[in-house]
Design a protein around this motif. Structure first.
Motif, PDB file in Angstrom:
ATOM      1  N   MET A  35      57.134 105.671 129.876  1.00 42.47           N
ATOM      2  CA  MET A  35      56.064 106.086 128.952  1.00 42.47           C
ATOM      3  C   MET A  35      55.369 107.360 129.418  1.00 42.47           C
ATOM      4  O   MET A  35      54.490 107.859 128.771  1.00 42.47           O
ATOM      5  CB  MET A  35      55.005 104.976 128.875  1.00 42.47           C
ATOM      6  N   THR A  36      55.796 107.879 130.558  1.00 44.11           N
ATOM      7  CA  THR A  36      55.008 108.952 131.163  1.00 44.11           C
ATOM      8  C   THR A  36      55.070 110.268 130.396  1.00 44.11           C
ATOM      9  O   THR A  36      54.244 111.140 130.629  1.00 44.11           O
ATOM     10  CB  THR A  36      55.482 109.221 132.607  1.00 44.11           C
ATOM     11  N   ASP A  37      56.048 110.414 129.505  1.00 39.40           N
ATOM     12  CA  ASP A  37      56.162 111.689 128.804  1.00 39.40           C
ATOM     13  C   ASP A  37      55.285 111.774 127.564  1.00 39.40           C
ATOM     14  O   ASP A  37      55.225 112.804 126.924  1.00 39.40           O
ATOM     15  CB  ASP A  37      57.621 111.934 128.393  1.00 39.40           C
ATOM     16  N   PHE A  38      54.621 110.684 127.248  1.00 39.07           N
ATOM     17  CA  PHE A  38      53.823 110.672 126.035  1.00 39.07           C
ATOM     18  C   PHE A  38      52.385 111.081 126.315  1.00 39.07           C
ATOM     19  O   PHE A  38      51.776 110.587 127.263  1.00 39.07           O
ATOM     20  CB  PHE A  38      53.830 109.282 125.397  1.00 39.07           C
ATOM     21  N   SER A  39      51.853 111.956 125.489  1.00 35.12           N
ATOM     22  CA  SER A  39      50.445 112.289 125.652  1.00 35.12           C
ATOM     23  C   SER A  39      49.635 111.580 124.570  1.00 35.12           C
ATOM     24  O   SER A  39      50.072 111.408 123.437  1.00 35.12           O
ATOM     25  CB  SER A  39      50.230 113.791 125.587  1.00 35.12           C
ATOM     26  N   ILE A  40      48.471 111.133 124.995  1.00 37.02           N
ATOM     27  CA  ILE A  40      47.592 110.374 124.113  1.00 37.02           C
ATOM     28  C   ILE A  40      46.256 111.089 124.020  1.00 37.02           C
ATOM     29  O   ILE A  40      45.692 111.505 125.037  1.00 37.02           O
ATOM     30  CB  ILE A  40      47.384 108.947 124.653  1.00 37.02           C
ATOM     31  N   LEU A  41      45.776 111.234 122.799  1.00 40.52           N
ATOM     32  CA  LEU A  41      44.446 111.796 122.588  1.00 40.52           C
ATOM     33  C   LEU A  41      43.481 110.647 122.317  1.00 40.52           C
ATOM     34  O   LEU A  41      43.690 109.865 121.386  1.00 40.52           O
ATOM     35  CB  LEU A  41      44.459 112.770 121.400  1.00 40.52           C
ATOM     36  N   VAL A  42      42.458 110.539 123.165  1.00 43.42           N
ATOM     37  CA  VAL A  42      41.432 109.516 122.980  1.00 43.42           C
ATOM     38  C   VAL A  42      40.228 110.178 122.322  1.00 43.42           C
ATOM     39  O   VAL A  42      39.641 111.102 122.874  1.00 43.42           O
ATOM     40  CB  VAL A  42      41.015 108.888 124.329  1.00 43.42           C
ATOM     41  N   VAL A  43      39.890 109.703 121.117  1.00 47.47           N
ATOM     42  CA  VAL A  43      38.723 110.233 120.400  1.00 47.47           C
ATOM     43  C   VAL A  43      37.654 109.154 120.395  1.00 47.47           C
ATOM     44  O   VAL A  43      37.828 108.095 119.784  1.00 47.47           O
ATOM     45  CB  VAL A  43      39.073 110.621 118.944  1.00 47.47           C
TER      46      VAL A  43
ATOM     47  N   LEU B 116      44.675 104.161 130.912  1.00 46.97           N
ATOM     48  CA  LEU B 116      45.928 104.757 130.419  1.00 46.97           C
ATOM     49  C   LEU B 116      46.499 105.746 131.427  1.00 46.97           C
ATOM     50  O   LEU B 116      47.716 105.819 131.619  1.00 46.97           O
ATOM     51  CB  LEU B 116      45.696 105.428 129.065  1.00 46.97           C
ATOM     52  N   GLU B 117      45.627 106.497 132.086  1.00 43.68           N
ATOM     53  CA  GLU B 117      46.088 107.446 133.107  1.00 43.68           C
ATOM     54  C   GLU B 117      46.717 106.700 134.282  1.00 43.68           C
ATOM     55  O   GLU B 117      47.757 107.095 134.800  1.00 43.68           O
ATOM     56  CB  GLU B 117      44.926 108.317 133.604  1.00 43.68           C
ATOM     57  N   PHE B 118      46.076 105.608 134.674  1.00 45.53           N
ATOM     58  CA  PHE B 118      46.595 104.798 135.770  1.00 45.53           C
ATOM     59  C   PHE B 118      48.006 104.301 135.436  1.00 45.53           C
ATOM     60  O   PHE B 118      48.864 104.203 136.312  1.00 45.53           O
ATOM     61  CB  PHE B 118      45.664 103.604 136.035  1.00 45.53           C
ATOM     62  N   ASP B 119      48.234 103.986 134.165  1.00 51.57           N
ATOM     63  CA  ASP B 119      49.539 103.469 133.747  1.00 51.57           C
ATOM     64  C   ASP B 119      50.516 104.586 133.395  1.00 51.57           C
ATOM     65  O   ASP B 119      51.610 104.315 132.890  1.00 51.57           O
ATOM     66  CB  ASP B 119      49.360 102.505 132.573  1.00 51.57           C
ATOM     67  N   GLY B 120      50.126 105.831 133.640  1.00 51.53           N
ATOM     68  CA  GLY B 120      51.099 106.923 133.579  1.00 51.53           C
ATOM     69  C   GLY B 120      51.095 107.772 132.327  1.00 51.53           C
ATOM     70  O   GLY B 120      51.930 108.656 132.176  1.00 51.53           O
TER      71      GLY B 120
END
Ligand SMILES: [Mg+2]
Length: 128
Positions: free
Chosen positions: A1-9, A23-27
């Protein structure tokens, strides 16, 4: 899952930090925005794979931003998961009607968060 970027709003700093840290801890790679207008700038500069979208925001609300993103062919593919404090039955329907792909209720279950996110990402990959 490390290649996915997530935007938290999210406009709540405590919730934002909790979600981002987990989420950062999990990669996952994380971008953040405290309001819909900032989110639009982030998305334009670097489109994420998935957005965790708080519904209640100052200024434009999360469902309005979701509708805008889903109506734009440049951003309609981005998975949007609504993040809301209202554990009300009708809210899931409201979120889905606005175009959200999923729904996570606050308070966040930190043990399940990354698994839930990974499922949404998997489903979208599976659907081609
Ligand atoms: Mg909020």
């Amino acid at each position: 899952m490390t290649d996915f970027s997530i935007l938290v709003v999210d406009d709540n700093p405590t919730n934002m930090k909790l979600v981002s840290d987990v989420l950062e801890f999990d990669g996952f790679r994380i971008q953040t925005a405290r309001d819909a207008e900032t989110a639009q700038e982030v998305i334009r500069a670097s489109p994420p794979a998935l957005i965790l979208m708080d519904i209640a925001l100052p200024g434009m609300d999360g469902l309005t931003l979701t509708r805008l993103l889903k109506a734009d062919e440049k951003t309609s593919h981005i998975i949007i998961v609504a993040l809301t404090a209202f554990a009300m039955k009708g809210d899931e329907e409201l979120a889905r009607n606005a175009g959200c792909d999923g729904y996570i209720t606050k308070p966040i279950n930190t043990r399940n968060l990354s698994v839930s996110i990974a499922k949404y990402l998997d489903e979208s990959v599976g659907n081609g």
